[in-house]
Scaffold this active site. Structure first.
Site, mmCIF file in Angstrom:
data_model
loop_
_atom_site.group_PDB
_atom_site.id
_atom_site.type_symbol
_atom_site.label_atom_id
_atom_site.label_comp_id
_atom_site.label_asym_id
_atom_site.label_seq_id
_atom_site.Cartn_x
_atom_site.Cartn_y
_atom_site.Cartn_z
ATOM 1 N N HIS A 160 0.839 -1.202 0.000
ATOM 2 C CA HIS A 160 0.000 0.000 0.000
ATOM 3 C C HIS A 160 0.872 1.249 0.000
ATOM 4 O O HIS A 160 1.732 1.430 0.878
ATOM 5 C CB HIS A 160 -0.922 -0.025 1.215
ATOM 6 C CG HIS A 160 -1.954 -1.101 1.112
ATOM 7 N ND1 HIS A 160 -2.378 -1.849 2.172
ATOM 8 C CD2 HIS A 160 -2.637 -1.552 0.017
ATOM 9 C CE1 HIS A 160 -3.292 -2.729 1.747
ATOM 10 N NE2 HIS A 160 -3.460 -2.564 0.445
ATOM 11 N N GLU A 163 1.781 3.635 3.002
ATOM 12 C CA GLU A 163 2.298 3.012 4.229
ATOM 13 C C GLU A 163 3.832 3.015 4.201
ATOM 14 O O GLU A 163 4.484 1.977 4.113
ATOM 15 C CB GLU A 163 1.681 1.608 4.372
ATOM 16 C CG GLU A 163 0.165 1.706 4.537
ATOM 17 C CD GLU A 163 -0.596 0.394 4.419
ATOM 18 O OE1 GLU A 163 0.023 -0.685 4.536
ATOM 19 O OE2 GLU A 163 -1.819 0.447 4.195
ATOM 20 N N HIS A 287 2.650 -3.831 6.812
ATOM 21 C CA HIS A 287 1.693 -2.765 6.495
ATOM 22 C C HIS A 287 1.684 -1.818 7.686
ATOM 23 O O HIS A 287 2.329 -2.039 8.688
ATOM 24 C CB HIS A 287 0.282 -3.349 6.338
ATOM 25 C CG HIS A 287 0.060 -4.121 5.076
ATOM 26 N ND1 HIS A 287 -0.707 -3.662 4.043
ATOM 27 C CD2 HIS A 287 0.486 -5.359 4.688
ATOM 28 C CE1 HIS A 287 -0.737 -4.564 3.071
ATOM 29 N NE2 HIS A 287 -0.015 -5.612 3.438
ATOM 30 N N GLU A 361 0.936 -5.212 11.014
ATOM 31 C CA GLU A 361 0.497 -3.813 10.898
ATOM 32 C C GLU A 361 1.323 -3.017 11.905
ATOM 33 O O GLU A 361 1.155 -3.150 13.117
ATOM 34 C CB GLU A 361 -0.993 -3.678 11.216
ATOM 35 C CG GLU A 361 -1.909 -4.421 10.262
ATOM 36 C CD GLU A 361 -2.351 -3.595 9.054
ATOM 37 O OE1 GLU A 361 -1.775 -2.503 8.823
ATOM 38 O OE2 GLU A 361 -3.247 -4.059 8.345
HETATM 39 O O1 0X9 Z 1 -6.726 -4.009 4.373
HETATM 40 C C1 0X9 Z 1 -5.567 -4.478 4.272
HETATM 41 O O2 0X9 Z 1 -5.125 -4.887 3.210
HETATM 42 C C2 0X9 Z 1 -4.665 -4.531 5.501
HETATM 43 N N1 0X9 Z 1 -4.808 -3.336 6.294
HETATM 44 S S1 0X9 Z 1 -4.272 -1.891 5.776
HETATM 45 O O3 0X9 Z 1 -4.762 -0.872 6.674
HETATM 46 N N2 0X9 Z 1 -2.702 -1.864 5.868
HETATM 47 O O4 0X9 Z 1 -4.684 -1.706 4.434
HETATM 48 C C3 0X9 Z 1 -5.066 -5.687 6.397
HETATM 49 C C4 0X9 Z 1 -4.942 -7.038 5.835
HETATM 50 C C5 0X9 Z 1 -5.218 -8.083 6.870
HETATM 51 N N3 0X9 Z 1 -6.499 -8.672 6.789
HETATM 52 C C6 0X9 Z 1 -7.630 -8.331 7.547
HETATM 53 N N4 0X9 Z 1 -7.614 -7.411 8.441
HETATM 54 N N5 0X9 Z 1 -8.724 -9.022 7.327
HETATM 55 ZN ZN ZN Z 2 -1.702 -1.898 4.058
#
Ligand code: 0X9
Ligand code: ZN
Length: 420
Positions: A160, A163, A287, A361
């Site tokens: 992303h 990030e 992330h 994260e």
């Molecule tokens: O949404 C995503 O791809 C990830 N979070 S972010 O804020 N960095 O975009 C999280 C991926 C992990 N999976 C879940 N939370 N279900």
């Molecule tokens: Zn992310």
């Protein structure tokens, strides 16, 4: 992901003094978290802001509040004050992104690591982005030019664009391992017995766009042909791709647009090819933000076949992170967070290749502490706290080098790993 809308509205609120007062149509509310309400809230597609102390905070407008009333979900309107926004003086080094690494600076850093330590570091261009930037990986191992039968592990950063801290952690891991190889016998043993692959920037086009054009950009830079841009690379992997429209979106304007087909994007294809060619025993995709270690499944609730192992490894990583400066990274199944995801890296790596895989994260913990925008001054401490967790997983990969990947795993349990 819906965080963007929320944060964008907050950004407008915070930074635009001339914004009309009737923005007050939006309220932040809190709801006590429990499985029943969570299920209902997911279906209502509300903008989750954050989770704290057993409560979910949501940005709502009047029609959302009416829906909540209809569903008999009790809520309280929150009146807490946001802390003042802190900015750090811009660094005079490193261009407009200060001490964070741009694409070019990362390329230079990787080249310099290879040049300084040619026996243990080798840069591989594993693919080319849509805008023809390199997707570069650095391999770190003794006998770096040959494939040995050693525990292989993969670290990924920057799926992303916005990030930025997710570039720093894997890049600095490469630097740490190589800089300490000749002086620290533990690091030498680690590198000698493993094959560590690091891709600090999976989404170079997005990163550059986020640095030079729009700080808040998330996706890659695919021209979707309908006036919208970008595919969410963390929804484009070929496992349960498009499983439902909650975990990803078929709509090209969405922040979680999954693309036209699985692996439609060169950036995810590059990771696919790398993983297909190797025998990775573990994978980490960095992330931010939230300070959590997440593991599959993300596409549905419920455990994977190796849930116990993933739990134990995450717990061990979290402990090692906390031991550095006391910062707590929670851990658990990705689906137990506020939202589902389908087509993400870790579900795919586990679902297709049986690789124990984690999304870390990185800080901060929530939007009140800066959300996606880490201050430059925090880079070093975030990197430092993540090194022992990465080292722990490398050791685990070494110990499992001979094991065949399987979801009915007989992998060595992490308790057998020497504590650092
Ligand atoms: O949404 C995503 O791809 C990830 N979070 S972010 O804020 N960095 O975009 C999280 C991926 C992990 N999976 C879940 N939370 N279900
Ligand atoms: Zn992310």
């Amino acid at each position: 992901m819906k965080k963007i809308l929320v944060i964008f509205s907050l950004a407008i609120l915070l930074f635009s003094p001339s914004f009309p007062q009737d923005i007050g149509n939006w309220d932040i509310i809190s709801i006590n978290k429990n499985p029943q309400t969570l299920e209902k809230l997911r279906k209502m597609h509300l903008d989750f802001l954050m989770e704290k102390d057993g409560k979910i905070y949501i940005v709502t407008n009047i029609s959302d509040l009416l829906k909540l009333n209809q569903e008999n979900i009790p809520y309280s309107i929150e009146t807490f004050k946001f802390p003042p926004f802190k900015t750090n003086a811009a660094s005079i080094q490193g261009g407009i992104n200060g001490s964070f690494h741009s694409y070019k600076e990362t390329e230079q850093e990787l080249a310099s690591i290879e040049e300084t330590y040619p026996k243990i570091a080798k840069v591989h261009v594993i693919g080319t982005s849509l805008e023809e930037r390199n997707i570069s990986a650095i391999k770190i191992s003794d006998q770096v030019g040959s494939e040995e039968n050693e525990g292989e592990i993969l670290f990924l950063g920057c799926h992303h664009a916005r990030e930025w801290i997710s570039v720093e952690v894997p890049l600095m891991l490469a630097k740490f391992l190589t800089d300490n190889y000749n002086t620290d016998p533990d690091i030498k043993a680690l590198v000698d017995n493993s094959e560590i692959w690091i891709v600090p920037i999976v989404n170079p086009d997005g990163l550059e766009y986020s640095i030079y054009v729009y700080r808040y950009w998330r996706k890659n830079r695919r021209d979707n042909g309908d006036g919208t841009y970008g595919v969410d690379l963390n929804r484009n992997y070929a496992f349960k791709w498009g499983f439902d429209n909650q975990g990803s979106s078929p709509d090209s304007i969405s922040q979680v647009f999954r693309g036209q087909s699985p692996f439609s994007e060169p950036e995810t294809q590059a990771i696919h090819e790398l993983v297909a060619k190797h025998d990775f025993k573990a994978l980490v995709s960095y992330h931010n933000f939230s300070q959590v270690i997440l593991y599959p499944w993300g596409y549905k609730t419920g455990p994977s076949q190796i849930d116990d192992l993933l739990y134990t490894l995450s717990q061990a990583m979290s402990e090692r992170i906390q031991a550095v400066h006391g910062r707590i990274y929670d851990y658990g199944r990705a689906s137990s967070t506020l939202y589902l995801t389908n087509g993400d890296t870790t579900d795919w790596a586990l679902g297709v290749y049986a690789i124990p895989s984690f999304t870390i994260e990185l800080p901060p913990i929530d939007i009140l502490q800066g959300g996606f925008f880490n201050s430059e001054g925090d880079i070093q401490s975030i990197v430092a706290e993540n090194l022992p967790a990465a080292i722990y997983l490398i050791e685990w990969a070494i110990q499992n080098a001979g094991e065949k990947p399987s979801l009915n795993h007989k992998n060595k349990l992490p308790s057998e790993i020497r504590k650092k």
